[in-house]
Design an enzyme around this catalytic site. Structure first.
Site, short mmCIF file in Angstrom:
data_model
loop_
_atom_site.label_atom_id
_atom_site.label_comp_id
_atom_site.label_asym_id
_atom_site.label_seq_id
_atom_site.Cartn_x
_atom_site.Cartn_y
_atom_site.Cartn_z
N SER A 111 66.98 45.46 51.95
CA SER A 111 68.34 46.11 52.38
C SER A 111 68.47 46.92 53.31
O SER A 111 69.16 47.84 54.05
CB SER A 111 68.39 47.37 51.13
OG SER A 111 66.93 47.96 51.90
N HIS B 120 71.98 40.92 48.32
CA HIS B 120 71.56 42.01 48.24
C HIS B 120 72.21 42.78 47.00
O HIS B 120 73.22 42.74 46.72
CB HIS B 120 71.97 43.00 49.16
CG HIS B 120 71.12 44.65 49.37
ND1 HIS B 120 72.07 45.72 49.79
CD2 HIS B 120 70.50 44.87 48.90
CE1 HIS B 120 71.42 47.00 48.93
NE2 HIS B 120 70.44 45.92 48.80
N GLU C 158 76.13 42.39 47.22
CA GLU C 158 76.45 41.98 49.24
C GLU C 158 76.23 40.32 49.32
O GLU C 158 74.07 40.57 49.19
CB GLU C 158 75.38 43.17 49.87
CG GLU C 158 76.89 44.50 49.27
CD GLU C 158 75.97 45.09 50.31
OE1 GLU C 158 76.80 46.12 50.95
OE2 GLU C 158 75.06 45.67 50.39
N ASN D 124 74.62 50.59 51.70
CA ASN D 124 74.07 51.46 51.87
C ASN D 124 74.27 52.51 52.91
O ASN D 124 73.82 53.54 52.85
CB ASN D 124 72.28 50.54 51.67
CG ASN D 124 71.45 50.88 50.83
OD1 ASN D 124 71.58 50.90 49.41
ND2 ASN D 124 70.57 49.76 50.47
N1 3HC Z 1 67.15 49.42 34.32
C1 3HC Z 1 68.13 48.73 33.42
N2 3HC Z 1 68.53 49.54 32.48
C2 3HC Z 1 68.63 51.17 32.87
C3 3HC Z 1 68.12 51.75 33.80
C4 3HC Z 1 67.40 50.80 34.82
N3 3HC Z 1 65.90 51.32 35.41
N4 3HC Z 1 68.63 52.72 33.60
C5 3HC Z 1 69.72 52.92 33.59
N5 3HC Z 1 69.83 51.25 32.28
C6 3HC Z 1 70.73 51.19 31.49
C7 3HC Z 1 70.71 51.43 29.91
O1 3HC Z 1 69.78 51.02 29.19
C8 3HC Z 1 72.07 52.11 29.61
O2 3HC Z 1 72.47 50.47 29.14
P1 3HC Z 1 72.55 50.77 27.81
O3 3HC Z 1 73.63 52.06 27.35
O4 3HC Z 1 73.22 49.31 27.55
O5 3HC Z 1 72.31 51.06 26.48
C9 3HC Z 1 72.98 52.28 30.81
O6 3HC Z 1 72.16 51.55 31.64
C10 3HC Z 1 73.51 53.68 31.00
O7 3HC Z 1 72.08 54.55 31.18
P2 3HC Z 1 71.90 55.59 30.73
O8 3HC Z 1 72.91 55.68 29.77
O9 3HC Z 1 70.68 56.36 30.42
O10 3HC Z 1 72.79 56.70 32.42
P3 3HC Z 1 73.86 56.71 32.86
O11 3HC Z 1 75.20 56.56 31.87
O12 3HC Z 1 73.70 57.44 34.21
O13 3HC Z 1 73.40 55.80 34.12
C11 3HC Z 1 72.77 54.48 35.57
C12 3HC Z 1 72.59 54.73 33.94
C13 3HC Z 1 73.06 53.05 35.43
C14 3HC Z 1 71.62 54.21 36.71
C15 3HC Z 1 73.94 55.72 36.27
O14 3HC Z 1 73.66 56.29 36.53
C16 3HC Z 1 73.92 54.69 38.08
O15 3HC Z 1 74.89 54.19 38.08
N6 3HC Z 1 73.93 55.23 39.15
C17 3HC Z 1 73.48 55.10 40.58
C18 3HC Z 1 73.42 53.71 40.80
C19 3HC Z 1 73.73 53.79 42.26
O16 3HC Z 1 74.04 54.22 42.63
N7 3HC Z 1 72.78 52.65 42.36
C20 3HC Z 1 72.38 51.89 43.97
C21 3HC Z 1 71.03 52.03 43.90
S1 3HC Z 1 70.70 52.04 46.05
C22 3HC Z 1 70.83 50.21 45.49
O17 3HC Z 1 69.81 49.92 44.97
C23 3HC Z 1 70.23 49.79 47.50
C24 3HC Z 1 69.25 49.79 47.53
O18 3HC Z 1 68.57 49.08 48.31
C25 3HC Z 1 68.27 50.41 48.06
#
Ligand code: 3HC
Length: 291
Positions: free
Chosen positions: A121, A142, A154, A193
């Site tokens: 990242s 990414h 990405e 990011n």
């Molecule tokens: N792994 C796999 N699946 C997951 C999970 C995980 N850690 N967390 C949640 N899920 C799945 C759940 O199983 C659920 O799927 P289902 O409904 O089909 O069973 C679905 O995601 C929705 O989960 P929840 O209902 O428990 O909770 P939310 O509706 O809040 O969704 C989320 C969770 C998808 C993580 C949502 O909150 C979200 O989109 N958050 C923002 C995530 C984000 O911004 N990610 C980018 C981060 S930056 C990055 O990654 C860059 C890197 O370089 C660091």
């Protein structure tokens, strides 16, 4: 160039494990390699649980789940895992020396036609490409956390990445059922990011200045801006150490104090409070189990 059918994923942390699963769910053969046997074991267990949930929710059948696991191999031997692959996706630790030496090994061990992709990242492809003899086949790929859920990948082009490599990587992303976003000219942090970091840095400034609590800032992000989670909740999900290493690497490169990790983030890392994976970060998860 032949179609991509065999993938090597290097690193079985949260990202590597889910990237591998995404590939195998799309019908590809996947070798998952990690230096730590324990990490491979943990990855297999977590994926087994996740896929069980997918079966329970009717998203995939038990047969599809079993077939996916049959397409996956887990092991510590890089030479073995690299045999016959069409692409290697590196999802190892965010340390440039580790990545460069890994890419030199991958260059030696993978077939000549294979694309070498990094899930980094923070590091742009050109920081890594010259550790190989095939800089035209080095590209950024990414994924976002959680990789099983987030649609965006990405595809980051370095100055030497060929059109063919970029096109094949985009085609692979689409085959995985994801949305490819091409970054035409490399820049650290790429697109998402960079946007995210601006929000996170402001959130930390507000906290450190005593203007608002972690909870208030996260609640504002969710309820005023419609973010799925607030910046602190997100740091806990991705790992506070990941952001720390990214900023530290940037700081070492630029020397600008503004690029250095924030005091409160350094404190968290020193205390080993890295987020959900350690049971504590900005929030306490000890009574919840890992998400
Ligand atoms: N792994 C796999 N699946 C997951 C999970 C995980 N850690 N967390 C949640 N899920 C799945 C759940 O199983 C659920 O799927 P289902 O409904 O089909 O069973 C679905 O995601 C929705 O989960 P929840 O209902 O428990 O909770 P939310 O509706 O809040 O969704 C989320 C969770 C998808 C993580 C949502 O909150 C979200 O989109 N958050 C923002 C995530 C984000 O911004 N990610 C980018 C981060 S930056 C990055 O990654 C860059 C890197 O370089 C660091």
């Amino acid at each position: 160039m032949a179609d991509i059918t065999k993938v090597l994923v290097v690193g079985s942390g949260a990202m590597g494990a889910q990237i591998a699963m995404v590939c195998s769910l799309a019908g590809l053969e996947v070798a998952v390699q990690d230096v730590a046997e324990a990490s491979l074991e943990r990855a297999r267990e977590e994926l087994t649980q996740r896929m069980q949930r997918s079966v329970d929710k009717g998203r995939i059948t038990a047969e599809e789940r079993d077939a996916s696991f049959t397409r996956m191999r887990f092991g510590t031997d890089l030479a073995e895992a690299a045999k016959g692959v069409d692409i290697a996706i590196e999802a190892a630790v965010e340390k440039i020396d580790v990545k460069r030496s890994l890419f030199a090994d991958l260059d030696r061990l993978t077939p000549e036609h294979a694309i070498l992709a990094t899930n980094s990242s923070s590091f742009v492809p050109s920081k890594i490409a010259d550790a190989t003899t095939r800089p035209d086949r080095v590209v950024g790929m990414h994924f976002f956390n959680p990789a099983l859920v987030m649609k965006c990948v990405e595809v980051v082009r370095g100055p030497q990445t060929s059109d063919e490599t970029a096109a094949m990587t985009v085609a692979l992303v689409e085959r995985l059922g994801k949305t490819a976003v091409v970054v035409d000219k490399e820049i650290p942090g790429f697109i998402a990011n960079r946007l995210l970091n601006a929000v996170r840095d402001e959130a930390i400034r507000l906290l450190e200045g005593g203007y608002a609590s972690v909870e208030s800032i996260d609640t504002a992000a969710r309820t005023a801006l419609g973010y799925p989670m607030g910046p602190f909740e997100l740091m806990d999900l991705t790992g506070i150490d990941i952001g720390y290493h990214t900023k530290q690497a940037r700081f070492e490169e630029t020397g600008h104090p503004a690029d250095a990790p924030s005091r409160s983030v350094v404190d968290k890392v020193e205390r080993g409070e890295l987020g959900r994976k350690t049971g504590k970060g900005w929030y306490d998860y000890t009574n919840e189990g890992n998400h």
